[in-house]
Design a protein around this motif. Structure first.
Motif, PDB file in Angstrom:
ATOM      1  N   ARG A   1       0.842  -1.185   0.000  1.00 29.60           N
ATOM      2  CA  ARG A   1       0.000   0.000   0.000  1.00 29.60           C
ATOM      3  C   ARG A   1       0.877   1.234   0.000  1.00 29.60           C
ATOM      4  NH1 ARG A   1      -3.859   2.356   4.739  1.00 29.60           N
ATOM      5  NH2 ARG A   1      -1.969   3.541   5.136  1.00 29.60           N
TER       6      ARG A   1
ATOM      7  N   GLY B   1       0.538   5.414   0.171  1.00 23.03           N
ATOM      8  CA  GLY B   1      -0.301   6.577   0.394  1.00 23.03           C
ATOM      9  C   GLY B   1       0.441   7.851   0.020  1.00 23.03           C
TER      10      GLY B   1
ATOM     11  N   LEU C   1       0.298  12.292  -0.034  1.00 23.84           N
ATOM     12  CA  LEU C   1      -0.296  13.457   0.623  1.00 23.84           C
ATOM     13  C   LEU C   1       0.504  14.702   0.260  1.00 23.84           C
ATOM     14  CD1 LEU C   1      -2.298  14.672   2.720  1.00 23.84           C
ATOM     15  CD2 LEU C   1      -0.584  14.129   4.476  1.00 23.84           C
TER      16      LEU C   1
ATOM     17  N   THR D   1      -0.450  10.502   9.404  1.00 24.06           N
ATOM     18  CA  THR D   1      -1.797  10.102   9.005  1.00 24.06           C
ATOM     19  C   THR D   1      -2.274  10.989   7.862  1.00 24.06           C
ATOM     20  OG1 THR D   1      -2.823  11.587  10.622  1.00 24.06           O
ATOM     21  CG2 THR D   1      -2.391   9.316  11.336  1.00 24.06           C
ATOM     22  N   GLY D   2      -3.420  10.628   7.296  1.00 23.87           N
ATOM     23  CA  GLY D   2      -4.058  11.474   6.298  1.00 23.87           C
ATOM     24  C   GLY D   2      -3.716  11.155   4.859  1.00 23.87           C
ATOM     25  N   TYR D   3      -3.152  10.009   4.588  1.00 23.46           N
ATOM     26  CA  TYR D   3      -2.662   9.680   3.246  1.00 23.46           C
ATOM     27  C   TYR D   3      -3.766   9.106   2.361  1.00 23.46           C
ATOM     28  CZ  TYR D   3       2.040  10.546   4.943  1.00 23.46           C
ATOM     29  OH  TYR D   3       3.166  11.144   5.456  1.00 23.46           O
ATOM     30  N   ASP D   4      -3.716   9.463   1.090  1.00 22.68           N
ATOM     31  CA  ASP D   4      -4.645   8.977   0.083  1.00 22.68           C
ATOM     32  C   ASP D   4      -4.017   7.778  -0.621  1.00 22.68           C
ATOM     33  OD1 ASP D   4      -6.400   8.537  -1.986  1.00 22.68           O
ATOM     34  OD2 ASP D   4      -6.242  10.537  -2.859  1.00 22.68           O
ATOM     35  N   THR D   5      -4.646   6.621  -0.496  1.00 28.04           N
ATOM     36  CA  THR D   5      -4.115   5.396  -1.098  1.00 28.04           C
ATOM     37  C   THR D   5      -4.889   4.986  -2.343  1.00 28.04           C
ATOM     38  OG1 THR D   5      -5.529   3.956   0.244  1.00 28.04           O
ATOM     39  CG2 THR D   5      -3.390   4.583   1.182  1.00 28.04           C
ATOM     40  N   LEU D   6      -5.851   5.791  -2.769  1.00 21.60           N
ATOM     41  CA  LEU D   6      -6.762   5.371  -3.831  1.00 21.60           C
ATOM     42  C   LEU D   6      -6.629   6.155  -5.129  1.00 21.60           C
ATOM     43  CD1 LEU D   6     -10.007   4.951  -1.693  1.00 21.60           C
ATOM     44  CD2 LEU D   6      -8.355   3.188  -2.337  1.00 21.60           C
ATOM     45  N   ASN D   7      -5.906   7.277  -5.121  1.00 23.21           N
ATOM     46  CA  ASN D   7      -5.915   8.160  -6.281  1.00 23.21           C
ATOM     47  C   ASN D   7      -4.511   8.572  -6.702  1.00 23.21           C
ATOM     48  OD1 ASN D   7      -8.947   8.715  -6.471  1.00 23.21           O
ATOM     49  ND2 ASN D   7      -8.512   9.284  -4.348  1.00 23.21           N
TER      50      ASN D   7
ATOM     51  N   LYS E   1      -1.837  11.532  -8.033  1.00 27.11           N
ATOM     52  CA  LYS E   1      -1.613  12.927  -7.667  1.00 27.11           C
ATOM     53  C   LYS E   1      -0.958  13.651  -8.842  1.00 27.11           C
ATOM     54  CE  LYS E   1      -3.132  12.598  -3.439  1.00 27.11           C
ATOM     55  NZ  LYS E   1      -4.424  13.219  -3.070  1.00 27.11           N
TER      56      LYS E   1
END
Length: 227
Positions: A129, A131, A133, A148-154, A156
Motif C-alpha cells: 500500500r 499513500g 499526501l 496520518t491522512g494519506y490517500d491510497t486510492l488516487n 496525484k
C-alpha cells in the motif's frame, strides 16, 4: 478505475506500455534491481529490534536523499525507468508490480504520480500500500512528514516544486514488527518533489528523502530521525 478484476491488468500475456487513460495495459516484464535497503530492514527486524508502538525502537538508519531522472510512462520504451521504489530506486513499471509509484505527464505536461495499486488493483498484492499526501512548504523545509491522512486510492498531479509526502506499507520491509496489533510499525515514510520536467524528451527530474526506520517520519537527509 474498473472494479472488476476481469477488467484489470492481465499477467497471462505481454501487454503494451501503461497509459494514464488506459491503465489496464502494462509493458513486458524486466528484471528489477537488487534491494539493499530492504535487506537491511529485514535483517533489522529479524534481530528482534524492529520498531513498534507505543514506544518505537531507537532509529538506526539515517534518512537518505536520492536524485533521479525518470521518464513519463506513456510512450516510454521498455528500457527506461518509468517507476520508483522508495527502498531501491528507479525501475520500469511492469506486470511484476515491483515498484511503489509510476510517473507520467498529463495533457498539460504536468507530472502525475500513480501508486502501484491504482495501476494494478488486487494484482499488485493486498499487503503493498502506498499513500500520497501533498504538504505545504519547500522540499528542504519539510523536516517531518505527517503520520496520518494519506490517500491510497488516487493519483496525484503535481506542479514542479510541490512536495508529496509518502507512506509506504510493505510486508517485507518491517515484517509487521512482531506486533500485528500495531499498524503504524509497518510503515516507511518519505518525501518527494518533482523539480522540473523536460516535455520534449518526457523526462521528469525528481528528488526523494526516505526514512528507512519503520514508524519514523523524519525526512532530513543524512540525519537519524528522533520521531
Amino acid at each position: 478505475m474498473k472494479s472488476s478484476d476481469g477488467n484489470r491488468l492481465s499477467l497471462l500475456a505481454p501487454a503494451p506500455i501503461l497509459h494514464v487513460d488506459h491503465i489496464e495495459s502494462i509493458s513486458r516484464q524486466f528484471m528489477l534491481p537488487t534491494r539493499p535497503l530492504r535487506g537491511a530492514l529485514v535483517a533489522f527486524a529479524v534481530l528482534g529490534v524492529a520498531c513498534g508502538e507505543p514506544t518505537l525502537a531507537k532509529a538506526t538508519y539515517a534518512s537518505g536523499l536520492s536524485t533521479n531522472t525518470l521518464y513519463a510512462l506513456t510512450g516510454a520504451s521498455a528500457t527506461v525507468p518509468t517507476a520508483f521504489s522508495f527502498l531501491s530506486g528507479p525501475t520500469h513499471a511492469t506486470a511484476t508490480f515491483a515498484f511503489d509509484v509510476a510517473f507520467d505527464l498529463d495533457a498539460s505536461n504536468r507530472p502525475v504520480v500513480m501508486p502501484v495499486r491504482v495501476l494494478g488493483g488486487t494484482l499488485a498484492g493486498t499487503l503493498k500500500r502506498v499513500g500520497l499526501l501533498l504538504v505545504s512548504g519547500s522540499f528542504e523545509s519539510v523536516l517531518e512528514v505527517p503520520a496520518t491522512g494519506y490517500d491510497t486510492l488516487n493519483v496525484k498531479t503535481l506542479v514542479p516544486g510541490a512536495v508529496l509526502a509518502v507512506e509506504l506499507q510493505d510486508a517485507t520491509a518491517c515484517l509487521a514488527s512482531y506486533n500485528l496489533n500495531v499498524l503504524t510499525s509497518q510503515f516507511i515514510y518519505a518525501k518527494l518533489v518533482v523539480d522540473s520536467v523536460d516535455a520534449s524528451t518526457r523526462r521528469i527530474f525528481m528528488r526523494t528523502v526516505v526514512d528507512p526506520n519503520c514508524g519514523y517520519v523524519g525526512v532530513v537527509p543524512d540525519s537519524v530521525p528522533r520521531h
